[in-house]
Design a protein around this motif. Structure first.
Motif, PDB file in Angstrom:
ATOM      1  N   ARG A  29      -7.881   8.980  -1.735  1.00  0.00           N
ATOM      2  CA  ARG A  29      -9.188   8.901  -2.417  1.00  0.00           C
ATOM      3  C   ARG A  29      -9.515   7.506  -2.940  1.00  0.00           C
ATOM      4  N   ASP A  30      -8.489   6.829  -3.508  1.00  0.00           N
ATOM      5  CA  ASP A  30      -8.772   5.524  -4.115  1.00  0.00           C
ATOM      6  C   ASP A  30      -8.470   4.354  -3.185  1.00  0.00           C
ATOM      7  N   GLY A  31      -8.241   4.634  -1.898  1.00  0.00           N
ATOM      8  CA  GLY A  31      -7.927   3.559  -0.955  1.00  0.00           C
ATOM      9  C   GLY A  31      -6.501   3.077  -1.157  1.00  0.00           C
ATOM     10  N   GLY A  70      -0.459   9.900  11.606  1.00  0.00           N
ATOM     11  CA  GLY A  70      -0.540  11.300  12.036  1.00  0.00           C
ATOM     12  C   GLY A  70      -1.122  11.423  13.424  1.00  0.00           C
ATOM     13  N   ARG A  71      -1.943  12.452  13.602  1.00  0.00           N
ATOM     14  CA  ARG A  71      -2.552  12.703  14.918  1.00  0.00           C
ATOM     15  C   ARG A  71      -4.081  12.672  14.828  1.00  0.00           C
ATOM     16  N   ASP A  72      -4.610  12.967  13.634  1.00  0.00           N
ATOM     17  CA  ASP A  72      -6.062  13.161  13.480  1.00  0.00           C
ATOM     18  C   ASP A  72      -6.595  12.354  12.299  1.00  0.00           C
ATOM     19  N   ILE A  73      -5.884  11.295  11.927  1.00  0.00           N
ATOM     20  CA  ILE A  73      -6.290  10.565  10.711  1.00  0.00           C
ATOM     21  C   ILE A  73      -7.603   9.804  10.959  1.00  0.00           C
ATOM     22  N   GLY A  74      -7.649   9.059  12.058  1.00  0.00           N
ATOM     23  CA  GLY A  74      -8.865   8.282  12.353  1.00  0.00           C
ATOM     24  C   GLY A  74     -10.036   9.153  12.783  1.00  0.00           C
ATOM     25  N   THR A  75      -9.755  10.279  13.403  1.00  0.00           N
ATOM     26  CA  THR A  75     -10.849  11.133  13.899  1.00  0.00           C
ATOM     27  C   THR A  75     -11.363  12.109  12.851  1.00  0.00           C
ATOM     28  N   HIS A  76     -10.474  12.587  11.976  1.00  0.00           N
ATOM     29  CA  HIS A  76     -10.872  13.699  11.114  1.00  0.00           C
ATOM     30  C   HIS A  76     -10.555  13.506   9.629  1.00  0.00           C
ATOM     31  N   VAL A  77      -9.315  13.102   9.319  1.00  0.00           N
ATOM     32  CA  VAL A  77      -8.922  13.052   7.896  1.00  0.00           C
ATOM     33  C   VAL A  77      -9.654  11.912   7.180  1.00  0.00           C
ATOM     34  N   LEU A  78      -9.599  10.718   7.781  1.00  0.00           N
ATOM     35  CA  LEU A  78     -10.222   9.544   7.145  1.00  0.00           C
ATOM     36  C   LEU A  78     -11.137   8.841   8.156  1.00  0.00           C
ATOM     37  N   PRO A  79     -12.254   9.475   8.508  1.00  0.00           N
ATOM     38  CA  PRO A  79     -13.103   8.886   9.547  1.00  0.00           C
ATOM     39  C   PRO A  79     -13.705   7.539   9.147  1.00  0.00           C
ATOM     40  N   ASP A  80     -13.704   7.231   7.836  1.00  0.00           N
ATOM     41  CA  ASP A  80     -14.252   5.934   7.401  1.00  0.00           C
ATOM     42  C   ASP A  80     -13.169   4.898   7.144  1.00  0.00           C
ATOM     43  N   ALA A  81     -11.957   5.127   7.656  1.00  0.00           N
ATOM     44  CA  ALA A  81     -10.863   4.163   7.427  1.00  0.00           C
ATOM     45  C   ALA A  81     -11.294   2.760   7.855  1.00  0.00           C
ATOM     46  N   ASP A  82     -10.791   1.744   7.130  1.00  0.00           N
ATOM     47  CA  ASP A  82     -11.163   0.353   7.439  1.00  0.00           C
ATOM     48  C   ASP A  82     -10.533  -0.107   8.748  1.00  0.00           C
ATOM     49  N   VAL A  83      -9.308   0.362   8.991  1.00  0.00           N
ATOM     50  CA  VAL A  83      -8.587  -0.033  10.202  1.00  0.00           C
ATOM     51  C   VAL A  83      -8.069   1.250  10.857  1.00  0.00           C
ATOM     52  N   LYS A  84      -8.321   1.384  12.159  1.00  0.00           N
ATOM     53  CA  LYS A  84      -7.805   2.543  12.886  1.00  0.00           C
ATOM     54  C   LYS A  84      -7.010   2.046  14.087  1.00  0.00           C
ATOM     55  N   ARG A  91      -6.482  22.877   7.043  1.00  0.00           N
ATOM     56  CA  ARG A  91      -7.455  22.704   5.957  1.00  0.00           C
ATOM     57  C   ARG A  91      -6.737  22.333   4.654  1.00  0.00           C
ATOM     58  N   VAL A  92      -5.663  23.076   4.355  1.00  0.00           N
ATOM     59  CA  VAL A  92      -4.931  22.846   3.104  1.00  0.00           C
ATOM     60  C   VAL A  92      -4.302  21.446   3.106  1.00  0.00           C
ATOM     61  N   LEU A  93      -3.674  21.076   4.226  1.00  0.00           N
ATOM     62  CA  LEU A  93      -2.983  19.780   4.252  1.00  0.00           C
ATOM     63  C   LEU A  93      -3.963  18.610   4.299  1.00  0.00           C
ATOM     64  N   VAL A  94      -5.064  18.779   5.015  1.00  0.00           N
ATOM     65  CA  VAL A  94      -6.058  17.700   5.085  1.00  0.00           C
ATOM     66  C   VAL A  94      -6.639  17.433   3.687  1.00  0.00           C
ATOM     67  N   GLU A  95      -6.836  18.496   2.929  1.00  0.00           N
ATOM     68  CA  GLU A  95      -7.348  18.331   1.559  1.00  0.00           C
ATOM     69  C   GLU A  95      -6.369  17.486   0.720  1.00  0.00           C
ATOM     70  N   LYS A  96      -5.076  17.782   0.854  1.00  0.00           N
ATOM     71  CA  LYS A  96      -4.057  17.000   0.131  1.00  0.00           C
ATOM     72  C   LYS A  96      -4.081  15.543   0.595  1.00  0.00           C
ATOM     73  N   GLN A  97      -4.202  15.355   1.928  1.00  0.00           N
ATOM     74  CA  GLN A  97      -4.179  13.998   2.486  1.00  0.00           C
ATOM     75  C   GLN A  97      -5.368  13.186   1.984  1.00  0.00           C
ATOM     76  N   LEU A 131       0.841  -1.207   0.000  1.00  0.00           N
ATOM     77  CA  LEU A 131       0.000   0.000   0.000  1.00  0.00           C
ATOM     78  C   LEU A 131       0.871   1.251   0.000  1.00  0.00           C
ATOM     79  N   LEU A 132       0.268   2.379  -0.325  1.00  0.00           N
ATOM     80  CA  LEU A 132       0.964   3.664  -0.297  1.00  0.00           C
ATOM     81  C   LEU A 132       1.112   4.106   1.161  1.00  0.00           C
ATOM     82  N   TYR A 133       2.282   4.632   1.509  1.00  0.00           N
ATOM     83  CA  TYR A 133       2.480   5.147   2.865  1.00  0.00           C
ATOM     84  C   TYR A 133       2.489   6.680   2.833  1.00  0.00           C
ATOM     85  N   VAL A 134       1.661   7.292   3.661  1.00  0.00           N
ATOM     86  CA  VAL A 134       1.633   8.759   3.721  1.00  0.00           C
ATOM     87  C   VAL A 134       1.926   9.217   5.155  1.00  0.00           C
TER      88      VAL A 134
END
Ligand code: C5P
Length: 218
Positions: free
Chosen positions: A116-118, A124-138, A105-111, A29-32
């Motif tokens: 987008r395609d999974g 990070g710090r807010d990925i499960g709570t805010h950036v990708l709240p529908d992530a399959d695994v948190k 706002r700017v960085l979350v949009e990039k993230q 998978l891609l690592y960000v």
């Protein structure tokens, strides 16, 4: 097979990037590394000599900067900053920049665009709570403050920086406090995150715990 989206959050020095990169490799998978993005903006702001309390100015930098992540390499407007963004100076100022709503706002949009395609492991710090709240695994990775200081100390030495454990202790404690208490998407586990305390566990152990968790989702 489903292309999973995996969110890994936690405080400084919990081992997120090492673990996230390994999980991404194992699963193809891609690592960000979103921390690298906040560091990149902080590095550029410091280089430009702008006053870091000038929120509009720093936000402008965030909007106009091109960040390329090609793990482990990081480029800002084409300049290689892989080591420079880990310097004590950037580390000392990054949480101040990361508090700014417009920068986030700017960085979350990039993230979100990158995810987008999974098929992504994002830390990070807010990925499960805010950036990708529908992530399959948190996953929320933690470790005792003492262990995180020890790990960060060894990492700094390995990267060729000088390091003083007592100063690191203060720096990490202060950065966690700022990250936990800011008003925009503070550091905290998502309600549906699996919390893993990595104190006394090896990287291999933690990676395999996360891979096991991922297998239940595909
Ligand atoms: O992960 P790393 O320690 O490189 O992150 C540097 C800083 O960037 C954090 O202390 C935090 O202030 C900020 N950050 C954030 N949100 C993220 C990732 C990092 O606020 N998703």
């Amino acid at each position: 097979m489903k292309r999973l989206t995996i969110a890994i959050d936690g405080p400084a020095g919990a081992g997120k990037s090492t673990v996230a990169r390994r999980v991404a490799e194992e699963m193809g998978l891609l690592y960000v590394d979103t921390g690298a993005m906040y560091r990149a903006i902080t590095w550029k702001a410091l280089q430009s000599g702008i006053d870091l309390s000038d929120e509009q100015g720093v936000a402008g930098i965030a909007r106009e900067t091109e960040i390329e992540l090609n793990p482990p390499e990081v480029r800002v407007d084409g300049i290689r900053v892989t080591e420079a963004i880990r310097s004590p100076e950037v580390t000392q100022h990054v949480s101040k920049v990361a508090k700014m709503a417009e920068v986030r706002r700017v960085l979350v949009e990039k993230q979100r665009r990158l995810a987008r395609d999974g098929g992504v492991v994002m830390d990070g710090r807010d990925i499960g709570t805010h950036v990708l709240p529908d992530a399959d695994v948190k996953v929320f990775l933690t470790a005792s403050l003492e262990e995180r200081v020890r790990r960060r100390h060894l990492e700094m030495i390995r990267r060729g920086f000088s390091s003083d454990p007592d100063r690191l202790y203060q720096e990490i404690k202060q950065r966690d406090e700022m990250d936990e208490n800011r008003s925009h998407s503070p550091l905290r586990p998502a309600a549906d995150a699996v919390i893993m305390d990595t104190t006394g566990r090896s990287i291999d152990e933690v990676v395999s715990m996360i891979l096991d968790l991922c297998r239940t989702k595909v």
